[in-house]
Scaffold this motif. Structure first.
Motif, PDB file in Angstrom:
ATOM      1  N   ASN A 368       0.847  -1.194   0.000  1.00 51.03           N
ATOM      2  CA  ASN A 368       0.000   0.000   0.000  1.00 51.03           C
ATOM      3  C   ASN A 368       0.881   1.243   0.000  1.00 51.03           C
ATOM      4  O   ASN A 368       1.807   1.368   0.815  1.00 51.03           O
ATOM      5  N   ASN A 399      -3.408  10.438  -3.639  1.00 54.98           N
ATOM      6  CA  ASN A 399      -3.399   9.237  -4.477  1.00 54.98           C
ATOM      7  C   ASN A 399      -3.006   8.051  -3.614  1.00 54.98           C
ATOM      8  O   ASN A 399      -2.267   8.192  -2.628  1.00 54.98           O
ATOM      9  N   THR A 401      -2.363   3.576  -3.814  1.00 54.02           N
ATOM     10  CA  THR A 401      -2.253   2.318  -4.552  1.00 54.02           C
ATOM     11  C   THR A 401      -2.223   1.169  -3.562  1.00 54.02           C
ATOM     12  O   THR A 401      -1.475   1.214  -2.583  1.00 54.02           O
ATOM     13  N   TYR A 409      -6.157  -1.684  -6.367  1.00 53.13           N
ATOM     14  CA  TYR A 409      -6.881  -0.481  -6.768  1.00 53.13           C
ATOM     15  C   TYR A 409      -5.915   0.682  -6.861  1.00 53.13           C
ATOM     16  O   TYR A 409      -4.824   0.676  -6.282  1.00 53.13           O
ATOM     17  N   LEU A 411      -6.303   4.990  -6.640  1.00 49.34           N
ATOM     18  CA  LEU A 411      -7.166   6.142  -6.400  1.00 49.34           C
ATOM     19  C   LEU A 411      -6.402   7.431  -6.648  1.00 49.34           C
ATOM     20  O   LEU A 411      -5.240   7.575  -6.230  1.00 49.34           O
ATOM     21  N   ASP A 476      -9.454   4.909   2.268  1.00 50.68           N
ATOM     22  CA  ASP A 476      -9.216   4.523   0.877  1.00 50.68           C
ATOM     23  C   ASP A 476      -9.797   3.159   0.530  1.00 50.68           C
ATOM     24  O   ASP A 476     -10.342   2.960  -0.564  1.00 50.68           O
ATOM     25  N   ASP A 477      -9.689   2.179   1.436  1.00 46.93           N
ATOM     26  CA  ASP A 477     -10.191   0.840   1.147  1.00 46.93           C
ATOM     27  C   ASP A 477     -11.692   0.859   0.864  1.00 46.93           C
ATOM     28  O   ASP A 477     -12.177   0.194  -0.066  1.00 46.93           O
ATOM     29  N   ALA A 480     -12.443   2.791  -2.486  1.00 48.19           N
ATOM     30  CA  ALA A 480     -12.166   2.004  -3.689  1.00 48.19           C
ATOM     31  C   ALA A 480     -13.258   0.983  -3.967  1.00 48.19           C
ATOM     32  O   ALA A 480     -13.543   0.663  -5.122  1.00 48.19           O
ATOM     33  N   GLN A 481     -13.889   0.474  -2.896  1.00 50.48           N
ATOM     34  CA  GLN A 481     -14.917  -0.552  -3.062  1.00 50.48           C
ATOM     35  C   GLN A 481     -16.326   0.019  -3.210  1.00 50.48           C
ATOM     36  O   GLN A 481     -17.288  -0.735  -3.336  1.00 50.48           O
ATOM     37  N   ARG A 483     -17.360   1.843  -5.688  1.00 50.46           N
ATOM     38  CA  ARG A 483     -17.710   1.925  -7.107  1.00 50.46           C
ATOM     39  C   ARG A 483     -18.218   3.316  -7.491  1.00 50.46           C
ATOM     40  O   ARG A 483     -19.164   3.479  -8.257  1.00 50.46           O
TER      41      ARG A 483
END
Length: 683
Positions: A368, A399, A401, A409, A411, A476-477, A480-481, A483
């Motif tokens: 991460n 941002n 990752t 994902y 962002l 963030d998790d 990202a989920q 949608r």
């Protein structure tokens, strides 16, 4: 004959003395009602008295001729009258209320300020070190305050029923993305900033102004020290950490550094641990600062800090290996630009890189990377004695990752914000702080009004009503989920603050209410903004210096009733991190060169699907000894009675307990160049 002459002389003296006495009398009012307890006296003498319940006064004086009569009363301008003594009978004195400028007013509703000069909660670096259960950690020291809740399995700040990420940290007004160190699961972590860095620490439990965003529940704002005027160099060592730091002072500027190594290797060998660490916890960190004062109204500050953390733990048949890099840097400049205006500009960058091998099963890998750039500009203006205004804009550029085996994902987003804040003295003793904050994220716009109305009848009392709306993006998790269905979660705050402060005692009582909207709720495998919740309660704080000389005692009690429907919950329930009752008692007593600290912490059980934990209880003690002006020895023992506190239950109903029941800390702070040991890292 001689005796008769003596009697005649004494009688003549007595008559002369009586004729020399003049009576000063009258009444003191504010123009509408009498003022009881006003002090009326002849300037330069001890002749005078206090007014009675009807505002009346009367006293005699031996003064003759012209003199100055003075009257004083708290909250009113001093009254003076210069006239002949013979004219000071049956006076009517009208006193006018003291005009307070807006800069002289400090509204303390729901905020604890450390490092200030009001004799209360002046928590400097040494106070943090000496807190009964802090072991030099700012976060642990703050957990002695009301409104915070004990969550032993991670040690983070949980405030008034909010999650830990709802409390956000700012250094010199700039946001810090990750203010904690890291460690394996079910192990308490620490704040990553040394208390020696800061001159002011402000901890707001809610109701903060429009300047602060992206904080749903609370704000921890810290201001670094000013440029040093002398060189400093020192070292410190303990069973678990070793530090070296210093400062080089120049004309109107200073350059500072600090390096530290934290290792649990020696401690783990000396004391048995329940958890099996195949590579003991280690953290290497370094900090540097440069400060420049161009003139009295133009100051530049810069800070950069880096942490590298490594730990390997044998757990559930696998060797979990965690490695994290955490770097934070900011540069700020504040200057007067004329006509009562001042300009603040700042930029900050936070970068956190985390890698975990065997995170959940043998052979997997978690990666991460998170980054944030925070840009901020603010203009402040003192318009008059009754009005102060500030306005600003800022941008959070983020941002992230994440990769975990096949799942990943990426962002990229930013949050643009603007605020305006006005502090206005409506009438004497009544103050209004009104602000509005607007945030723009993607196509969404949030407008958040905030207001604080305060009544300060005298220097002892303060009453405040606080209300407003606050927002924060998802972690963030979850983002990202979601949608793309999520933007921000919000919370409405309402607080009533009552405070009494005398020279020796501080009492604060604060009922509060919070309403959460747009929390993440798992529906059909997707997080949607359909969650909600409430949190209500009351906080009580008492600090006293009057019981025994050199003794300071505090009492913090929090009652919290919170409920939520969010994440994977199927019904409204109390979050598993929330405990209804939290009580903390502390005492600090100075004996010669030693200071003894004692702390008692209690929290009732927390609710989990697999059971309710027993109550939490810990008694902690510490001793600080000034060996000489350059050497301080500090030792503390947490949970002296060795109670095994159960932090939580896992999915299999197994209790999660600390790695060891007690924690012993012994350290020494040595100054090699300055005269005070606790200045070794005081940048």
């Amino acid at each position: 004959m001689k005796h008769r002459i003596a009697h005649i002389v004494l009688m003549l003296l007595a008559v002369c003395n009586l004729t020399a006495q003049a009576t000063i009398s009258g009444i003191v009012t504010d123009g509408h009602k009498p003022l009881a307890g006003a002090n009326v006296f002849i300037l330069g003498t001890i002749d005078g008295c206090l007014t009675d319940s009807l505002g009346r006064f009367s006293f005699t004086t031996s003064q003759t001729g012209e003199a100055t009569l003075k009257a004083t009363f708290i909250g009113y301008k001093d009254y003076t009258l210069t006239a002949d003594i013979s004219l000071m009978d049956n006076l009517t004195i009208q006193m006018n209320e003291q005009t307070t400028t807006i800069n002289e007013v400090i509204v303390t509703a729901s905020t604890f300020s450390f490092g200030k000069s009001d004799n209360f909660k002046t928590m400097n670096a040494l106070d943090v070190v000496m807190a009964g259960n802090s072991c030099g950690d700012i976060v642990a020291a703050l957990q002695t305050l009301p409104g915070t809740q004990k969550v032993g399995e991670n040690g983070k700040l949980y405030v008034r029923g909010g999650e830990s990420d709802e409390c956000q940290t700012f250094v010199n007004g700039m946001h810090v993305l990750v203010p904690y160190s890291t460690n394996t699961e079910n192990t308490a972590i620490r704040g990553r900033f040394s208390p020696f860095l800061f001159k002011d620490i402000n901890f707001s439990l809610g109701g903060y102004s429009g300047e602060y965003g992206q904080a749903l529940s609370s704000v921890l704002s810290m201001e670094t020290t000013d440029a040093a005027t002398s060189d400093k160099f020192g070292v410190s060592a303990s069973l678990v950490d070793w530090n070296i730091g210093g400062t080089k002072a120049y004309q109107n500027s200073s350059l500072s550094f600090n390096a530290a190594l934290t290792s649990m290797g020696l401690y783990d060998r000396l004391f048995t641990q329940r958890q099996e660490f195949t590579r003991p916890y280690r953290k290497l960190s370094g900090e540097a600062q440069y400060k420049k004062e161009f003139n009295a109204s133009s100051v530049l500050k810069s800070y950069v800090g880096y942490d590298l953390t490594l730990v390997r733990q044998h757990i559930d048949g696998r060797n979990l290996l965690l490695k994290e890099h955490n770097i934070y840097a900011n540069v700020t400049h504040c200057a007067s630009i004329g006509r009562g205006y001042s300009l603040f500009t700042g930029v900050a960058n936070s970068s956190v890189l985390t890698d975990i091998d065997n995170a959940r099963m043998v052979g997997d890998h978690y990666h991460n990377f998170r980054n944030e750039v925070h840009l901020k500009v603010e203009v402040r203006k003192v318009c008059s004695d009754v009005l102060k205004v500030s306005t600003g804009v800022e941008d959070y550029i983020r941002n992230s990752t994440m990769r975990y085996d096949a799942y990943h994902y990426l962002l990229n987003y930013n949050i643009l914000a603007a605020h305006i804040d006005a502090q206005w003295r409506i009438i004497p003793r009544v103050f209004l702080n009104a602000s509005a904050r607007a945030e723009f994220m993607k196509s969404d716009c949030l407008l958040m009004p905030r207001v604080t109305l305060s009544y300060i009848p005298n220097k002892y009392l303060q009453f405040s009503l606080v209300g407003g709306r606050y927002s924060q993006t998802l972690a963030d998790d979850y983002l990202a989920q979601s949608r793309g269905e999520f933007s921000q979660r919000t919370a409405d705050h309402a607080i009533f603050s009552m405070q009494y402060k005398s020279d020796a005692t501080l009492l604060r009582i604060e009922p509060y209410w919070k309403k959460y909207h747009h929390l993440p709720l798992l529906e059909d495998g997707v997080y949607r903004p359909h969650g909600y919740g409430t949190s209500r309660g009351v906080d009580v704080f008492v600090e006293d210096h009057s019981l025994v000389k050199h003794l300071t005692t505090t009492l913090s009690y929090s009652f919290n009733d919170s409920e939520r429907l969010y994440l994977g919950y199927t019904e409204v329930q109390t979050p598993d991190y929330a405990s209804r009752h939290n009580l903390r008692l502390t005492a600090k007593y100075a004996i010669g060169k030693a200071i003894i600290g004692l702390a008692e912490s209690y929290a009732n059980g927390r609710h989990f699907p697999t059971g309710t934990t027993p109550h939490y209880n810990s008694v902690d003690v510490n001793l600080t000894y000034l060996l000489n002006p350059k050497v301080i020895i500090y030792t503390s023992l947490n949970n002296i009675f060795g109670r095994t506190n159960i932090f939580r239950y896992d999915a299999s109903a197994n209790p999660v307990v600390p790695s060891c029941d007690r924690f012993l800390y012994i350290g020494i702070l040595v100054s090699l160049k300055n005269s005070k040991a606790y200045d070794i890292s005081n940048f």
